[in-house]
Design a protein around this motif. Structure first.
Motif, PDB file in Angstrom:
ATOM      1  N   TYR A  58     -27.626 -66.960  98.534  1.00  0.00           N
ATOM      2  CA  TYR A  58     -26.276 -66.815  97.777  1.00  0.00           C
ATOM      3  C   TYR A  58     -26.354 -65.604  96.934  1.00  0.00           C
ATOM      4  N   VAL A  61     -26.038 -62.478  98.858  1.00  0.00           N
ATOM      5  CA  VAL A  61     -24.669 -62.205  99.275  1.00  0.00           C
ATOM      6  C   VAL A  61     -23.990 -61.561  98.072  1.00  0.00           C
ATOM      7  N   LYS A  62     -24.194 -62.103  96.865  1.00  0.00           N
ATOM      8  CA  LYS A  62     -23.375 -61.902  95.532  1.00  0.00           C
ATOM      9  C   LYS A  62     -23.841 -60.254  95.165  1.00  0.00           C
ATOM     10  N   LYS A  66     -18.806 -58.620  98.849  1.00  0.00           N
ATOM     11  CA  LYS A  66     -17.645 -59.446  98.057  1.00  0.00           C
ATOM     12  C   LYS A  66     -17.336 -60.859  98.816  1.00  0.00           C
ATOM     13  N   LEU A  67     -17.625 -61.776  98.115  1.00  0.00           N
ATOM     14  CA  LEU A  67     -17.579 -63.269  98.730  1.00  0.00           C
ATOM     15  C   LEU A  67     -16.099 -63.952  97.932  1.00  0.00           C
ATOM     16  N   ASP A  71     -14.236 -67.187 102.889  1.00  0.00           N
ATOM     17  CA  ASP A  71     -15.083 -66.513 103.629  1.00  0.00           C
ATOM     18  C   ASP A  71     -16.535 -67.550 103.661  1.00  0.00           C
ATOM     19  N   PHE A  73     -20.222 -66.547 105.052  1.00  0.00           N
ATOM     20  CA  PHE A  73     -21.254 -65.629 105.780  1.00  0.00           C
ATOM     21  C   PHE A  73     -22.460 -66.256 106.065  1.00  0.00           C
ATOM     22  N   SER A  92     -20.717 -69.701 101.317  1.00  0.00           N
ATOM     23  CA  SER A  92     -19.086 -69.672 101.258  1.00  0.00           C
ATOM     24  C   SER A  92     -18.741 -69.638  99.921  1.00  0.00           C
ATOM     25  N   SER A  93     -17.388 -69.158  99.776  1.00  0.00           N
ATOM     26  CA  SER A  93     -16.827 -69.463  98.679  1.00  0.00           C
ATOM     27  C   SER A  93     -15.604 -70.448  98.751  1.00  0.00           C
ATOM     28  N   PHE A  99     -19.140 -72.095  94.754  1.00  0.00           N
ATOM     29  CA  PHE A  99     -19.631 -71.497  96.071  1.00  0.00           C
ATOM     30  C   PHE A  99     -20.554 -72.606  96.798  1.00  0.00           C
ATOM     31  N   PRO A 117     -20.377 -61.762 108.434  1.00  0.00           N
ATOM     32  CA  PRO A 117     -19.254 -62.247 108.239  1.00  0.00           C
ATOM     33  C   PRO A 117     -18.966 -63.283 109.252  1.00  0.00           C
ATOM     34  N   GLU A 120     -13.547 -64.698 107.803  1.00  0.00           N
ATOM     35  CA  GLU A 120     -12.987 -63.902 106.605  1.00  0.00           C
ATOM     36  C   GLU A 120     -11.490 -64.311 106.532  1.00  0.00           C
TER      37      GLU A 120
END
Length: 416
Positions: A58, A61-62, A66-67, A71, A73, A92-93, A99, A117, A120
Protein backbone atom coordinates in the motif's frame (compact mmCIF):
# COMPACT_ATOMS: atom_id res chain seq x y z
CA UNK A 1 -22.89 11.54 9.76
CA UNK A 2 -22.76 9.86 13.18
CA UNK A 3 -23.26 11.72 16.42
CA UNK A 4 -20.86 11.06 19.29
CA UNK A 5 -23.37 9.00 21.22
CA UNK A 6 -24.01 6.57 18.37
CA UNK A 7 -20.26 6.24 17.76
CA UNK A 8 -19.63 5.45 21.41
CA UNK A 9 -22.43 2.90 21.49
CA UNK A 10 -21.10 1.26 18.34
CA UNK A 11 -17.54 1.02 19.60
CA UNK A 12 -17.66 -2.05 21.80
CA UNK A 13 -14.60 -4.06 20.73
CA UNK A 14 -16.22 -7.37 19.79
CA UNK A 15 -19.11 -5.64 18.03
CA UNK A 16 -16.68 -3.62 15.91
CA UNK A 17 -14.72 -6.80 15.19
CA UNK A 18 -17.84 -8.37 13.71
CA UNK A 19 -18.40 -5.29 11.56
CA UNK A 20 -14.93 -5.74 10.11
CA UNK A 21 -15.27 -9.52 9.78
CA UNK A 22 -18.59 -9.22 7.95
CA UNK A 23 -17.17 -6.60 5.65
CA UNK A 24 -14.14 -8.75 4.74
CA UNK A 25 -15.79 -12.18 4.74
CA UNK A 26 -14.81 -12.83 1.09
CA UNK A 27 -11.08 -12.51 1.81
CA UNK A 28 -8.64 -14.95 3.41
CA UNK A 29 -5.94 -12.32 4.00
CA UNK A 30 -6.87 -8.65 3.92
CA UNK A 31 -6.19 -5.30 5.57
CA UNK A 32 -8.08 -2.05 5.87
CA UNK A 33 -6.05 1.14 6.26
CA UNK A 34 -6.91 4.83 6.35
CA UNK A 35 -5.43 7.66 4.32
CA UNK A 36 -2.48 7.99 6.71
CA UNK A 37 -1.61 4.33 6.15
CA UNK A 38 -2.66 3.37 9.69
CA UNK A 39 -3.87 -0.22 9.94
CA UNK A 40 -7.53 -0.38 10.97
CA UNK A 41 -8.07 -4.12 10.82
CA UNK A 42 -6.29 -7.21 9.54
CA UNK A 43 -7.72 -10.59 8.66
CA UNK A 44 -5.27 -13.49 8.26
CA UNK A 45 -6.43 -17.07 7.93
CA UNK A 46 -3.42 -18.69 6.23
CA UNK A 47 -0.12 -19.96 7.55
CA UNK A 48 1.83 -17.86 5.02
CA UNK A 49 1.22 -14.48 6.58
CA UNK A 50 1.27 -11.28 4.51
CA UNK A 51 0.21 -8.82 7.23
CA UNK A 52 3.11 -6.38 6.93
CA UNK A 53 3.67 -7.13 3.24
CA UNK A 54 0.21 -5.77 2.49
CA UNK A 55 1.01 -2.53 4.31
CA UNK A 56 4.29 -2.21 2.39
CA UNK A 57 2.53 -2.71 -0.95
CA UNK A 58 0.00 0.00 0.00
CA UNK A 59 2.78 2.45 0.91
CA UNK A 60 4.49 1.83 -2.45
CA UNK A 61 1.27 2.61 -4.33
CA UNK A 62 0.59 5.64 -2.16
CA UNK A 63 4.10 7.01 -2.76
CA UNK A 64 4.28 6.58 -6.52
CA UNK A 65 0.71 6.39 -7.84
CA UNK A 66 -2.66 8.05 -7.40
CA UNK A 67 -5.22 5.64 -5.95
CA UNK A 68 -8.87 6.64 -6.33
CA UNK A 69 -12.11 4.87 -5.35
CA UNK A 70 -12.81 2.27 -8.01
CA UNK A 71 -9.13 1.54 -8.66
CA UNK A 72 -7.33 -1.78 -8.07
CA UNK A 73 -3.59 -2.20 -8.54
CA UNK A 74 -1.89 -5.60 -8.52
CA UNK A 75 1.63 -6.92 -7.98
CA UNK A 76 3.41 -10.11 -6.98
CA UNK A 77 7.01 -8.84 -7.05
CA UNK A 78 8.84 -10.25 -3.98
CA UNK A 79 11.45 -7.49 -4.26
CA UNK A 80 8.81 -4.75 -4.01
CA UNK A 81 6.48 -5.73 -1.19
CA UNK A 82 5.36 -9.13 -2.53
CA UNK A 83 5.76 -12.68 -1.23
CA UNK A 84 6.00 -15.08 -4.19
CA UNK A 85 4.92 -15.15 -7.83
CA UNK A 86 1.88 -17.30 -7.03
CA UNK A 87 0.64 -14.89 -4.33
CA UNK A 88 -0.94 -11.81 -5.94
CA UNK A 89 -1.48 -8.59 -3.98
CA UNK A 90 -4.44 -6.31 -4.67
CA UNK A 91 -4.27 -2.68 -3.53
CA UNK A 92 -7.53 -0.76 -3.83
CA UNK A 93 -9.40 2.34 -2.74
CA UNK A 94 -12.92 2.17 -1.31
CA UNK A 95 -13.29 5.79 -0.18
CA UNK A 96 -10.90 8.70 0.24
CA UNK A 97 -10.23 7.48 3.81
CA UNK A 98 -10.56 3.70 3.47
CA UNK A 99 -8.25 1.42 1.48
CA UNK A 100 -8.46 -2.33 1.06
CA UNK A 101 -5.37 -4.49 0.45
CA UNK A 102 -5.58 -8.26 0.11
CA UNK A 103 -3.62 -11.23 -1.21
CA UNK A 104 -4.67 -14.50 -2.78
CA UNK A 105 -2.97 -17.46 -4.43
CA UNK A 106 -3.03 -18.73 -7.99
CA UNK A 107 -0.48 -21.43 -8.80
CA UNK A 108 -0.73 -20.84 -12.55
CA UNK A 109 1.02 -17.48 -12.18
CA UNK A 110 4.78 -18.13 -12.32
CA UNK A 111 5.91 -14.78 -13.71
CA UNK A 112 6.57 -11.38 -12.20
CA UNK A 113 3.76 -8.84 -12.24
CA UNK A 114 5.11 -5.32 -11.70
CA UNK A 115 2.80 -2.84 -10.01
CA UNK A 116 -0.01 -2.49 -12.57
CA UNK A 117 -3.59 -1.14 -12.75
CA UNK A 118 -6.01 -4.07 -13.02
CA UNK A 119 -9.08 -1.85 -12.67
CA UNK A 120 -9.37 1.91 -13.16
CA UNK A 121 -12.58 3.73 -12.18
CA UNK A 122 -14.37 0.34 -12.01
CA UNK A 123 -13.29 -0.62 -15.55
CA UNK A 124 -10.90 -3.47 -16.34
CA UNK A 125 -7.62 -2.37 -17.89
CA UNK A 126 -7.98 -3.81 -21.39
CA UNK A 127 -4.27 -3.49 -22.21
CA UNK A 128 -3.14 -5.37 -19.09
CA UNK A 129 -5.81 -8.01 -19.62
CA UNK A 130 -4.70 -8.60 -23.23
CA UNK A 131 -1.00 -8.81 -22.30
CA UNK A 132 -1.19 -10.85 -19.10
CA UNK A 133 -4.25 -13.07 -19.38
CA UNK A 134 -5.26 -13.56 -23.02
CA UNK A 135 -1.99 -15.26 -24.17
CA UNK A 136 -1.67 -17.47 -21.08
CA UNK A 137 -2.09 -21.25 -21.58
CA UNK A 138 -4.44 -21.32 -18.56
CA UNK A 139 -6.38 -18.27 -19.71
CA UNK A 140 -9.66 -19.57 -18.26
CA UNK A 141 -8.21 -20.10 -14.78
CA UNK A 142 -6.61 -16.66 -14.72
CA UNK A 143 -9.78 -15.02 -16.00
CA UNK A 144 -11.89 -16.68 -13.33
CA UNK A 145 -9.39 -15.80 -10.61
CA UNK A 146 -9.09 -12.10 -11.42
CA UNK A 147 -12.81 -11.65 -12.15
CA UNK A 148 -13.61 -13.23 -8.79
CA UNK A 149 -11.22 -10.83 -7.04
CA UNK A 150 -12.85 -7.86 -8.79
CA UNK A 151 -16.28 -9.12 -7.69
CA UNK A 152 -15.10 -9.38 -4.07
CA UNK A 153 -13.90 -5.79 -4.23
CA UNK A 154 -17.13 -4.63 -5.87
CA UNK A 155 -19.23 -6.24 -3.12
CA UNK A 156 -17.28 -4.21 -0.55
CA UNK A 157 -17.56 -1.03 -2.58
CA UNK A 158 -21.35 -1.43 -2.73
CA UNK A 159 -21.67 -1.94 1.03
CA UNK A 160 -22.42 1.75 1.55
CA UNK A 161 -23.45 1.64 5.24
CA UNK A 162 -20.21 -0.15 6.15
CA UNK A 163 -18.11 2.24 4.05
CA UNK A 164 -19.68 5.30 5.63
CA UNK A 165 -19.22 3.92 9.12
CA UNK A 166 -15.69 2.51 8.78
CA UNK A 167 -14.41 5.61 6.96
CA UNK A 168 -15.43 7.97 9.76
CA UNK A 169 -12.32 9.48 11.44
CA UNK A 170 -14.20 9.61 14.76
CA UNK A 171 -15.02 5.92 14.60
CA UNK A 172 -11.44 5.08 13.67
CA UNK A 173 -10.06 6.95 16.68
CA UNK A 174 -12.49 5.24 19.04
CA UNK A 175 -11.58 1.86 17.53
CA UNK A 176 -7.86 2.59 17.99
CA UNK A 177 -8.46 3.42 21.67
CA UNK A 178 -10.37 0.15 22.08
CA UNK A 179 -7.52 -1.85 20.51
CA UNK A 180 -4.85 -0.14 22.62
CA UNK A 181 -6.84 -0.77 25.80
CA UNK A 182 -7.17 -4.47 24.91
CA UNK A 183 -3.44 -4.71 24.21
CA UNK A 184 -2.67 -3.18 27.62
CA UNK A 185 -5.05 -5.63 29.30
CA UNK A 186 -3.55 -8.69 27.58
CA UNK A 187 0.02 -7.44 28.16
CA UNK A 188 -0.58 -7.29 31.92
CA UNK A 189 -1.73 -10.92 31.96
CA UNK A 190 1.59 -12.28 30.68
CA UNK A 191 5.19 -12.42 31.81
CA UNK A 192 7.83 -9.83 30.99
CA UNK A 193 11.57 -10.25 30.61
CA UNK A 194 14.36 -10.91 28.14
CA UNK A 195 15.59 -14.10 26.47
CA UNK A 196 17.33 -15.18 23.30
CA UNK A 197 17.72 -18.21 21.07
CA UNK A 198 20.49 -19.11 18.63
CA UNK A 199 20.19 -21.77 15.96
CA UNK A 200 21.74 -22.71 12.66
CA UNK A 201 19.75 -23.20 9.50
CA UNK A 202 21.60 -24.26 6.34
CA UNK A 203 24.86 -23.35 8.12
CA UNK A 204 23.70 -19.77 8.74
CA UNK A 205 23.38 -18.44 12.29
CA UNK A 206 19.98 -17.11 13.31
CA UNK A 207 19.87 -15.35 16.65
CA UNK A 208 16.57 -14.03 17.98
CA UNK A 209 16.61 -11.83 21.09
CA UNK A 210 13.21 -11.07 22.64
CA UNK A 211 12.52 -8.37 25.19
CA UNK A 212 9.10 -7.64 26.71
CA UNK A 213 9.03 -4.89 29.28
CA UNK A 214 7.23 -1.90 30.70
CA UNK A 215 9.09 1.33 31.44
CA UNK A 216 7.57 4.65 32.44
CA UNK A 217 4.08 3.42 31.56
CA UNK A 218 5.26 2.40 28.08
CA UNK A 219 4.78 -1.25 27.13
CA UNK A 220 7.12 -2.48 24.43
CA UNK A 221 7.99 -5.72 22.65
CA UNK A 222 11.48 -5.78 21.12
CA UNK A 223 12.85 -8.39 18.72
CA UNK A 224 16.52 -8.10 17.79
CA UNK A 225 18.18 -9.99 14.91
CA UNK A 226 21.53 -8.21 15.19
CA UNK A 227 23.63 -11.39 15.25
CA UNK A 228 22.13 -13.16 12.24
CA UNK A 229 24.50 -13.88 9.38
CA UNK A 230 24.48 -12.53 5.86
CA UNK A 231 23.37 -14.89 3.12
CA UNK A 232 23.51 -14.23 -0.62
CA UNK A 233 20.79 -16.73 -1.52
CA UNK A 234 19.02 -17.74 1.71
CA UNK A 235 17.20 -14.49 2.48
CA UNK A 236 13.80 -12.87 2.95
CA UNK A 237 12.60 -9.26 3.07
CA UNK A 238 12.11 -7.81 6.54
CA UNK A 239 8.36 -7.32 5.97
CA UNK A 240 7.99 -11.06 5.28
CA UNK A 241 9.58 -11.92 8.63
CA UNK A 242 7.63 -9.18 10.42
CA UNK A 243 4.38 -10.64 9.12
CA UNK A 244 5.13 -14.04 10.65
CA UNK A 245 6.20 -12.56 13.99
CA UNK A 246 3.19 -10.27 14.25
CA UNK A 247 0.86 -13.22 13.75
CA UNK A 248 2.70 -15.18 16.45
CA UNK A 249 2.34 -12.26 18.86
CA UNK A 250 -1.31 -11.85 17.99
CA UNK A 251 -1.90 -15.53 18.75
CA UNK A 252 0.07 -15.36 22.01
CA UNK A 253 -1.69 -12.23 23.28
CA UNK A 254 -5.12 -13.26 21.93
CA UNK A 255 -5.40 -10.06 19.89
CA UNK A 256 -6.49 -11.34 16.48
CA UNK A 257 -9.74 -9.39 16.85
CA UNK A 258 -7.89 -6.15 17.57
CA UNK A 259 -4.81 -6.15 15.31
CA UNK A 260 -4.46 -2.50 14.29
CA UNK A 261 -1.95 0.35 14.24
CA UNK A 262 -1.79 0.96 18.03
CA UNK A 263 -0.69 -2.67 18.52
CA UNK A 264 1.84 -2.53 15.67
CA UNK A 265 3.28 0.59 17.31
CA UNK A 266 4.20 -1.43 20.41
CA UNK A 267 6.35 -3.92 18.48
CA UNK A 268 9.91 -2.75 17.81
CA UNK A 269 12.12 -4.68 15.39
CA UNK A 270 15.89 -4.47 15.02
CA UNK A 271 17.02 -6.04 11.76
CA UNK A 272 20.58 -5.55 10.49
CA UNK A 273 20.91 -4.58 6.81
CA UNK A 274 23.07 -7.61 5.99
CA UNK A 275 21.37 -10.72 7.25
CA UNK A 276 19.11 -13.54 6.15
CA UNK A 277 16.10 -11.56 7.33
CA UNK A 278 16.56 -8.24 5.59
CA UNK A 279 17.17 -8.81 1.87
CA UNK A 280 14.37 -9.78 -0.50
CA UNK A 281 14.85 -12.87 -2.62
CA UNK A 282 13.95 -12.19 -6.30
CA UNK A 283 11.29 -14.93 -6.37
CA UNK A 284 10.56 -15.26 -2.63
CA UNK A 285 11.83 -18.84 -2.76
CA UNK A 286 12.84 -18.97 0.93
CA UNK A 287 10.03 -16.90 2.43
CA UNK A 288 7.97 -19.87 3.62
CA UNK A 289 10.84 -21.65 5.35
CA UNK A 290 12.35 -18.54 6.96
CA UNK A 291 8.92 -17.49 8.19
CA UNK A 292 8.57 -20.96 9.69
CA UNK A 293 11.99 -20.92 11.35
CA UNK A 294 11.43 -17.49 12.92
CA UNK A 295 7.86 -18.32 13.92
CA UNK A 296 8.96 -21.52 15.69
CA UNK A 297 11.82 -19.69 17.44
CA UNK A 298 9.56 -16.88 18.63
CA UNK A 299 6.87 -19.30 19.78
CA UNK A 300 9.50 -21.14 21.83
CA UNK A 301 10.77 -17.93 23.47
CA UNK A 302 7.24 -16.80 24.35
CA UNK A 303 6.46 -20.24 25.81
CA UNK A 304 9.70 -20.26 27.77
CA UNK A 305 9.03 -16.79 29.17
CA UNK A 306 5.49 -17.63 30.24
CA UNK A 307 5.77 -21.24 31.34
CA UNK A 308 6.31 -22.16 35.03
CA UNK A 309 8.35 -25.14 33.85
CA UNK A 310 11.39 -24.87 31.64
CA UNK A 311 10.40 -26.26 28.20
CA UNK A 312 12.45 -28.88 26.43
CA UNK A 313 15.43 -27.72 24.41
CA UNK A 314 14.41 -26.03 21.17
CA UNK A 315 14.28 -28.35 18.17
CA UNK A 316 13.33 -27.15 14.71
CA UNK A 317 10.50 -29.10 13.08
CA UNK A 318 9.89 -29.59 9.37
CA UNK A 319 6.98 -27.87 7.63
CA UNK A 320 5.78 -28.03 4.05
CA UNK A 321 3.29 -26.33 1.75
CA UNK A 322 2.28 -28.33 -1.33
CA UNK A 323 0.47 -27.40 -4.53
CA UNK A 324 -0.26 -30.06 -7.18
CA UNK A 325 -1.10 -28.53 -10.57
CA UNK A 326 -2.34 -30.14 -13.78
CA UNK A 327 -3.70 -27.74 -16.41
CA UNK A 328 -6.24 -25.63 -14.49
CA UNK A 329 -6.77 -28.09 -11.63
CA UNK A 330 -4.99 -27.47 -8.32
CA UNK A 331 -4.75 -29.44 -5.08
CA UNK A 332 -3.02 -27.88 -2.09
CA UNK A 333 -2.15 -28.58 1.51
CA UNK A 334 0.04 -27.95 4.53
CA UNK A 335 2.09 -30.42 6.51
CA UNK A 336 2.89 -28.97 9.94
CA UNK A 337 4.06 -30.16 13.33
CA UNK A 338 0.64 -30.24 14.95
CA UNK A 339 -1.68 -30.48 11.96
CA UNK A 340 -2.03 -32.17 8.60
CA UNK A 341 -4.20 -30.56 5.93
CA UNK A 342 -4.04 -32.17 2.51
CA UNK A 343 -6.82 -32.05 -0.06
CA UNK A 344 -8.11 -35.16 -1.84
CA UNK A 345 -5.34 -36.23 -4.23
CA UNK A 346 -7.29 -38.91 -6.11
CA UNK A 347 -7.80 -36.66 -9.14
CA UNK A 348 -4.02 -36.83 -9.71
CA UNK A 349 -2.94 -40.03 -7.93
CA UNK A 350 -3.89 -43.60 -7.20
CA UNK A 351 -3.23 -44.24 -3.48
CA UNK A 352 -1.44 -47.53 -2.87
CA UNK A 353 -0.80 -47.09 0.87
CA UNK A 354 -2.55 -44.80 3.32
CA UNK A 355 -2.18 -45.37 7.04
CA UNK A 356 -2.18 -43.49 10.33
CA UNK A 357 -0.55 -45.21 13.31
CA UNK A 358 0.34 -43.45 16.55
CA UNK A 359 0.00 -40.07 14.83
CA UNK A 360 2.34 -41.16 12.01
CA UNK A 361 0.82 -40.74 8.55
CA UNK A 362 2.28 -42.72 5.69
CA UNK A 363 1.00 -42.44 2.15
CA UNK A 364 2.22 -43.91 -1.12
CA UNK A 365 0.73 -42.52 -4.34
CA UNK A 366 1.12 -43.32 -8.04
CA UNK A 367 0.69 -40.46 -10.54
CA UNK A 368 -2.23 -41.11 -12.90
CA UNK A 369 -2.15 -37.95 -15.05
CA UNK A 370 0.55 -36.68 -17.42
CA UNK A 371 2.18 -33.31 -16.91
CA UNK A 372 1.68 -33.00 -13.14
CA UNK A 373 3.61 -30.25 -11.34
CA UNK A 374 4.35 -30.12 -7.62
CA UNK A 375 5.24 -26.75 -6.13
CA UNK A 376 6.85 -27.27 -2.73
CA UNK A 377 7.81 -24.75 -0.07
CA UNK A 378 9.73 -26.63 2.54
CA UNK A 379 11.24 -25.96 5.96
CA UNK A 380 13.64 -28.84 6.29
CA UNK A 381 14.95 -29.99 9.66
CA UNK A 382 17.77 -32.51 9.99
CA UNK A 383 16.49 -33.16 13.51
CA UNK A 384 13.31 -34.91 12.44
CA UNK A 385 13.93 -35.95 8.83
CA UNK A 386 13.04 -39.55 9.76
CA UNK A 387 9.68 -38.39 11.11
CA UNK A 388 8.70 -36.00 8.35
CA UNK A 389 9.68 -36.31 4.70
CA UNK A 390 8.36 -36.15 1.15
CA UNK A 391 9.90 -38.26 -1.61
CA UNK A 392 9.48 -38.57 -5.36
CA UNK A 393 10.62 -41.94 -6.72
CA UNK A 394 12.23 -42.61 -3.34
CA UNK A 395 14.34 -39.40 -3.39
CA UNK A 396 13.74 -36.73 -0.76
CA UNK A 397 12.69 -33.35 -2.12
CA UNK A 398 12.97 -29.81 -0.80
CA UNK A 399 11.64 -26.42 -1.87
CA UNK A 400 11.11 -25.93 -5.57
CA UNK A 401 9.08 -26.92 -8.62
CA UNK A 402 9.04 -30.64 -9.41
CA UNK A 403 7.72 -32.22 -12.60
CA UNK A 404 6.04 -35.61 -12.23
CA UNK A 405 5.27 -38.08 -14.99
CA UNK A 406 2.57 -40.72 -15.17
CA UNK A 407 3.42 -43.70 -12.89
CA UNK A 408 5.92 -41.70 -10.82
CA UNK A 409 5.77 -42.49 -7.10
CA UNK A 410 5.07 -39.93 -4.37
CA UNK A 411 5.72 -40.79 -0.71
CA UNK A 412 4.59 -38.72 2.27
CA UNK A 413 5.58 -39.64 5.81
CA UNK A 414 4.58 -37.17 8.49
CA UNK A 415 4.38 -37.32 12.26
CA UNK A 416 1.73 -35.12 13.84
Amino acid sequence: MFDNKSLQLASYGHLDYHYFQSFLNHFKNASLVNLNGDLLFSRDTELCSTTTSRLVSYQIVKKYLKLNPGDIFITNDPENGGYSYSKVFFISSLTTNLFLIWSDDISQVQFKIPLSPLVEAHKKNAMLWSMMIEPHPQKQSLTEFFEQQIEHYTSCFRATPYLDFLSEPDFQQIWFKTCKAEFDRQFDLRAQGRDELSLKYHDKLLKVALGIEEKQNSRTINIDFSSTQFADKMCAASHVIESAMIQEFVYHYKLHQFLSQPILNQIKLIMPPKSVVSKAHPTGEHNFELQGVIRQALKYLLLKMNSPKKPEKFALKSEAQLSFIADSDVCAGFLLDESFALEDLTQFFKPTTMSMKENNYHGEYTVTVPGLTLDTFYLYSDFDHNKRFIKINNKSIKSGRHQLKENDQLSIHWKI
